[in-house]
Design a protein around this motif. Structure first.
Motif, PDB file in Angstrom:
ATOM      1  N   MET A 187      -3.913   3.431   7.969  1.00  0.00           N
ATOM      2  CA  MET A 187      -4.136   1.991   8.184  1.00  0.00           C
ATOM      3  C   MET A 187      -3.506   1.508   9.485  1.00  0.00           C
ATOM      4  N   SER A 212      -5.780   0.080  12.461  1.00  0.00           N
ATOM      5  CA  SER A 212      -5.506  -1.285  12.924  1.00  0.00           C
ATOM      6  C   SER A 212      -5.205  -1.307  14.412  1.00  0.00           C
ATOM      7  N   TYR A 244       0.820  -1.213   0.000  1.00  0.00           N
ATOM      8  CA  TYR A 244       0.000   0.000   0.000  1.00  0.00           C
ATOM      9  C   TYR A 244       0.854   1.264   0.000  1.00  0.00           C
TER      10      TYR A 244
END
Length: 63
Positions: free
Chosen positions: A27, A31, A16
């Protein structure tokens, strides 16, 4: 087995980051929040606390 999970996470983040590096921080943060909420759900002893933590996690996920 744990090293395989770590390798998968690192590989995913690198993939990514290659496409759009700014979203990697998003992210990682998302997460981490989901992980901490899941740990709260699994460690709570009473019946109300897991539902509250699950509600918070669902509300956070829809933002």
């Amino acid at each position: 087995m744990r090293w395989k999970n770590g390798l998968l996470i690192i590989g995913s983040l690198l993939f990514y980051a290659y496409g759009e590096p700014i979203y990697v921080l998003l992210m990682i943060g998302s997460s981490l929040v989901h992980y901490l909420l899941a740990m709260g759900i699994s460690k709570s002893a009473s019946a109300k606390k897991p539902l509250l933590a699950l509600d918070v996690k669902q509300i956070y996920s829809t933002m």
